[in-house]
Motif scaffolding. Sequence first.
Motif, PDB file in Angstrom:
ATOM      1  N   LEU A  25       0.801  -1.231   0.000  1.00 57.83           N
ATOM      2  CA  LEU A  25       0.000   0.000   0.000  1.00 57.83           C
ATOM      3  C   LEU A  25       0.835   1.282   0.000  1.00 57.83           C
ATOM      4  CD1 LEU A  25      -2.708  -1.095   2.598  1.00 57.83           C
ATOM      5  CD2 LEU A  25      -2.843  -1.190   0.097  1.00 57.83           C
ATOM      6  N   GLY A  26       2.150   1.150   0.050  1.00 62.34           N
ATOM      7  CA  GLY A  26       3.012   2.329   0.067  1.00 62.34           C
ATOM      8  C   GLY A  26       2.913   3.120   1.355  1.00 62.34           C
ATOM      9  N   LEU A  27       2.752   2.421   2.471  1.00 57.79           N
ATOM     10  CA  LEU A  27       2.627   3.068   3.777  1.00 57.79           C
ATOM     11  C   LEU A  27       3.951   2.992   4.530  1.00 57.79           C
ATOM     12  CD1 LEU A  27      -0.748   1.487   4.974  1.00 57.79           C
ATOM     13  CD2 LEU A  27      -0.397   3.833   4.187  1.00 57.79           C
ATOM     14  N   PRO A  28       4.269   4.008   5.323  1.00 55.97           N
ATOM     15  CA  PRO A  28       5.438   3.882   6.199  1.00 55.97           C
ATOM     16  C   PRO A  28       5.137   2.852   7.290  1.00 55.97           C
ATOM     17  CG  PRO A  28       4.392   6.044   6.464  1.00 55.97           C
ATOM     18  CD  PRO A  28       3.633   5.313   5.398  1.00 55.97           C
ATOM     19  N   ARG A  29       6.127   2.021   7.587  1.00 52.60           N
ATOM     20  CA  ARG A  29       5.965   0.989   8.613  1.00 52.60           C
ATOM     21  C   ARG A  29       6.834   1.334   9.810  1.00 52.60           C
ATOM     22  NH1 ARG A  29       8.077  -3.957  10.538  1.00 52.60           N
ATOM     23  NH2 ARG A  29       9.870  -4.062   9.170  1.00 52.60           N
ATOM     24  N   HIS A  30       6.257   1.146  10.983  1.00 53.06           N
ATOM     25  CA  HIS A  30       6.963   1.410  12.231  1.00 53.06           C
ATOM     26  C   HIS A  30       6.911   0.129  13.055  1.00 53.06           C
ATOM     27  CE1 HIS A  30       7.010   5.706  11.313  1.00 53.06           C
ATOM     28  NE2 HIS A  30       5.809   5.484  10.814  1.00 53.06           N
ATOM     29  N   GLU A  31       8.068  -0.492  13.264  1.00 58.28           N
ATOM     30  CA  GLU A  31       8.141  -1.743  14.013  1.00 58.28           C
ATOM     31  C   GLU A  31       8.267  -1.429  15.504  1.00 58.28           C
ATOM     32  OE1 GLU A  31      10.554  -5.965  14.107  1.00 58.28           O
ATOM     33  OE2 GLU A  31      11.279  -4.359  12.819  1.00 58.28           O
ATOM     34  N   LEU A  32       7.236  -1.791  16.268  1.00 60.79           N
ATOM     35  CA  LEU A  32       7.215  -1.443  17.681  1.00 60.79           C
ATOM     36  C   LEU A  32       8.332  -2.115  18.474  1.00 60.79           C
ATOM     37  CD1 LEU A  32       3.468  -1.159  18.738  1.00 60.79           C
ATOM     38  CD2 LEU A  32       5.035   0.583  17.870  1.00 60.79           C
ATOM     39  N   ASP A  33       8.699  -3.345  18.125  1.00 59.26           N
ATOM     40  CA  ASP A  33       9.804  -3.994  18.841  1.00 59.26           C
ATOM     41  C   ASP A  33      11.093  -3.182  18.695  1.00 59.26           C
ATOM     42  OD1 ASP A  33       8.533  -6.181  20.029  1.00 59.26           O
ATOM     43  OD2 ASP A  33       8.761  -7.422  18.235  1.00 59.26           O
ATOM     44  N   ALA A  34      11.346  -2.676  17.503  1.00 56.43           N
ATOM     45  CA  ALA A  34      12.557  -1.877  17.267  1.00 56.43           C
ATOM     46  C   ALA A  34      12.510  -0.564  18.046  1.00 56.43           C
ATOM     47  CB  ALA A  34      12.738  -1.607  15.778  1.00 56.43           C
ATOM     48  N   LEU A  35      11.322   0.005  18.187  1.00 54.84           N
ATOM     49  CA  LEU A  35      11.180   1.249  18.959  1.00 54.84           C
ATOM     50  C   LEU A  35      11.247   0.991  20.467  1.00 54.84           C
ATOM     51  CD1 LEU A  35       8.314   2.998  16.973  1.00 54.84           C
ATOM     52  CD2 LEU A  35      10.751   3.538  16.921  1.00 54.84           C
ATOM     53  N   HIS A  36      10.800  -0.172  20.889  1.00 56.32           N
ATOM     54  CA  HIS A  36      10.724  -0.492  22.313  1.00 56.32           C
ATOM     55  C   HIS A  36      12.051  -0.956  22.912  1.00 56.32           C
ATOM     56  CE1 HIS A  36       9.911  -3.125  25.804  1.00 56.32           C
ATOM     57  NE2 HIS A  36       9.034  -2.197  26.097  1.00 56.32           N
ATOM     58  N   HIS A  37      12.737  -1.877  22.243  1.00 58.11           N
ATOM     59  CA  HIS A  37      13.919  -2.524  22.818  1.00 58.11           C
ATOM     60  C   HIS A  37      15.194  -1.722  22.591  1.00 58.11           C
ATOM     61  CE1 HIS A  37      11.750  -6.125  23.830  1.00 58.11           C
ATOM     62  NE2 HIS A  37      11.320  -6.246  22.600  1.00 58.11           N
TER      63      HIS A  37
END
Length: 173
Positions: A25-37
């Motif tokens: 869909l051409g959406l930006p993806r934000h991986e919560l594990d990468a932001l959390h750990h």
Amino acid sequence: MNRIIVCGISGSGKTTLARRLAARLGLPRHELDALHHGPGWVKRPEFEADVDEFSRGERWVTEDQYHRFLGDLLWQRADTAVWLDLPRRTVMWRVVRRSLGRAITRRELWNGNREDWSSWLEPDHPIRWAWTHHQRRRTQTADLVTRHPEVTVIRLRTARAAKRWLGGLPPKA
């Protein structure tokens, strides 16, 4: 579908589907594990602020997790929830296979962290978590669906259904 959360227990395929949805869909993806750990598996102090910032945006896809820190924030901002409500046997096969691969290869996950064999004994290890929380997570997601009727929910009960649904989406323009 502009602000999408992908729901499900550990091993259900949230991260994989989020990545594929973002590409499709051409959406930006934000991986919560990468932001959390942070390093040493310690929660990053900026976690909540980072999630607050990206989720204010008009377009994104992420996983639905870390409710103890985020509450209903992502549900309040999402327009769509894709619920991977897969059977326990499917989830367990996936999470064991994933953890085996991570422990054998010792590949870096986030911020220098690696999964190792000793972590399998911890109560919050993904294998143990998926086994003990499968039904609880299903109940919690159903409750979130009820509390947020403004969110369009797509409930997928098999891996085949998820693949078919994703394949039926129009590619990004």
